[in-house]
Design a protein around this motif. Structure first.
Motif, short mmCIF file in Angstrom:
data_model
loop_
_atom_site.label_atom_id
_atom_site.label_comp_id
_atom_site.label_asym_id
_atom_site.label_seq_id
_atom_site.Cartn_x
_atom_site.Cartn_y
_atom_site.Cartn_z
N ILE A 81 31.53 37.78 36.33
CA ILE A 81 32.13 37.31 36.08
C ILE A 81 33.55 36.97 37.02
O ILE A 81 34.33 35.81 37.07
CB ILE A 81 33.30 38.84 35.49
N ILE A 82 33.05 37.64 38.51
CA ILE A 82 34.53 37.22 39.53
C ILE A 82 34.02 36.99 41.18
O ILE A 82 34.27 36.20 40.95
CB ILE A 82 35.15 38.66 39.98
N THR A 83 32.61 37.25 41.10
CA THR A 83 32.83 36.99 42.69
C THR A 83 31.81 36.09 42.38
O THR A 83 32.10 35.33 43.78
CB THR A 83 31.61 38.03 43.17
N ILE A 84 30.33 35.15 42.03
CA ILE A 84 30.06 34.27 41.57
C ILE A 84 30.84 33.13 41.75
O ILE A 84 30.21 32.54 42.59
CB ILE A 84 28.58 35.16 40.60
N PRO A 85 31.51 33.26 40.42
CA PRO A 85 32.21 32.16 39.97
C PRO A 85 33.10 31.91 41.51
O PRO A 85 33.69 30.21 41.45
CB PRO A 85 32.70 32.11 38.62
N TRP A 86 33.99 32.66 41.74
CA TRP A 86 34.92 32.18 43.34
C TRP A 86 34.58 32.30 43.87
O TRP A 86 34.87 31.27 44.52
CB TRP A 86 35.58 34.29 43.08
N ASP A 298 43.66 35.04 41.17
CA ASP A 298 44.87 34.29 41.91
C ASP A 298 44.86 35.67 42.56
O ASP A 298 45.84 35.15 44.21
CB ASP A 298 46.13 34.94 40.94
N THR A 299 44.61 36.98 43.06
CA THR A 299 45.03 37.45 43.73
C THR A 299 44.71 37.60 45.12
O THR A 299 44.62 37.48 45.99
CB THR A 299 44.56 39.19 43.48
N MET A 300 43.23 37.24 44.77
CA MET A 300 42.12 36.42 46.13
C MET A 300 42.61 35.92 47.20
O MET A 300 42.79 35.34 47.80
CB MET A 300 40.79 36.29 45.68
N ASP A 301 43.10 34.22 45.75
CA ASP A 301 43.59 33.18 46.52
C ASP A 301 44.83 33.39 47.49
O ASP A 301 44.55 32.69 48.23
CB ASP A 301 43.96 32.28 44.68
N ASN A 302 45.53 33.89 46.96
CA ASN A 302 46.78 34.90 47.93
C ASN A 302 46.38 35.02 49.16
O ASN A 302 47.60 34.74 49.95
CB ASN A 302 47.75 35.40 46.49
N LEU A 303 45.18 36.40 48.71
CA LEU A 303 44.85 37.34 50.33
C LEU A 303 44.41 36.10 50.97
O LEU A 303 44.02 36.63 52.48
CB LEU A 303 43.79 37.97 49.35
N VAL A 304 43.55 35.46 50.65
CA VAL A 304 42.71 34.19 51.83
C VAL A 304 43.67 33.31 52.50
O VAL A 304 43.76 32.53 53.18
CB VAL A 304 41.88 33.15 50.64
N GLU A 305 45.23 32.73 51.44
CA GLU A 305 46.46 32.71 52.00
C GLU A 305 46.98 32.71 53.45
O GLU A 305 47.46 32.63 54.55
CB GLU A 305 47.01 31.76 51.38
#
Length: 311
Positions: A81-86, A298-305
């Motif tokens: 649900i998380i890793t594969i689609p992200w 949203d959390t992971m995208d924020n950490l990428v930024e």
């Protein structure tokens, strides 16, 4: 039979239950246990088949390609649900290609230290990491995977800085590293380290959950610590069917598994292995999955930024 059309004679043959992980792991054991109990009240057999590979992607593909007739279902976890689609590991994949049956369990990530470690609480560990940034060595499973994200969020929310050491998705190597002093703490589920905790060689400091784990009554959920944190992370097991599976078939499967879930045998077994029972029915788990996915994206995208995480 047209997609979504009621199937009055279901089930009319054995049901294949895909576990997208190797045999012998925690997910495999839990799915086999509840399916064996469910089978007792089902008119056909439920047989579990392990389809490992691609961080659950191989098994997920087989599920999505199966006929939507309830004869093939699967147990999916965090990565599906998380890793594969992200990470866009399966182009075109979305949760719309599955229909949720129910969530069975959740297994929170936790921080565990050696029994002789000087840290009695999560607050102690955070304070030590702040006083001497990079001095506290923490073992995780795979850079960029769930346990890494848990630690990154802990750092981001507290300002603590740990030295991160990756152990290739293996709790076994985390155990060895903790025992031989290679790391000061590890992030994984309490169940993964149950033998060490039960033997007194290790202590759980916190579980990133809002629910007390009955199997580990001395380890507090993060919401009951004095840190003020509400960081909840971990894996889960959700049963799914191919999209377009008829609603009455989903209802039959949901009811059958719920009866097995509520059994004293299954509930006691979960407590014994340190896993939290966490049932959500079809409608509830569908909404929960979407909310959880969006929140973590949203959390992971924020950490990428911020340059903390790479996609």
């Amino acid at each position: 039979m047209a997609a979504g059309t009621a199937q009055a004679d279901y089930p009319n043959r054995d049901v294949r239950v895909i576990v997208p992980a190797a045999a012998g792991g925690g997910t495999d054991a839990i799915v086999r246990k509840i399916s064996n109990i469910a089978e007792e009240s089902f008119p056909v057999s439920m047989y579990v088949e392990n389809v490992a590979g691609g961080m659950t992607a191989t098994g997920l593909l087989q599920l999505m390609d199966a006929r939507p007739d309830g004869q093939t279902i699967a147990a999916i976890t965090y990565d599906s649900i998380i890793t594969i689609p992200w990470k866009e590991m399966l182009p075109g994949f979305s949760m719309d290609r599955m229909k949720m049956i129910a969530r069975i369990t959740k297994e929170a990530d936790a921080i565990t230290v050696a029994d002789d470690a000087p840290y009695e609480t999560l607050g102690d560990l955070i304070a030590a990491a702040k006083d001497d940034p990079g001095s506290i060595r923490v073992g995780i499973q795979n850079m960029g995977a769930r346990t890494h994200l848990t630690l990154l969020q802990l750092q981001n929310q507290t300002g603590a800085e740990f030295k991160v050491i990756s152990y290739d998705n293996s709790a076994a190597t985390q155990k060895e590293a903790l025992l031989n002093g290679e790391v000061d703490a590890v992030v994984t589920s309490l169940g993964d380290l149950a033998p060490l905790i039960e033997s007194g060689q290790a202590r759980g400091l916190v579980e990133f959950s809002d629910t007390q784990n009955k199997g580990f009554p001395n380890v507090p959920p993060v919401t009951e610590t004095d840190t003020g944190l509400d960081l909840q992370m971990g894996s889960f097991i959700t049963l799914v069917a191919p999209a377009q599976t008829p609603d009455d078939v989903i209802e039959t499967l949901e009811d059958t598994y719920h009866e097995a879930y509520e059994s004293e045998e299954f509930q006691q077994w979960l407590t014994d292995i340190g896993v939290t029972a966490a049932w959500l029915g079809s409608d509830e788990v569908t909404q929960w999955s979407r909310d959880t996915q969006q929140q973590l994206f949203d959390t992971m995208d924020n950490l990428v930024e911020k340059g903390v995480l790479e996609k």
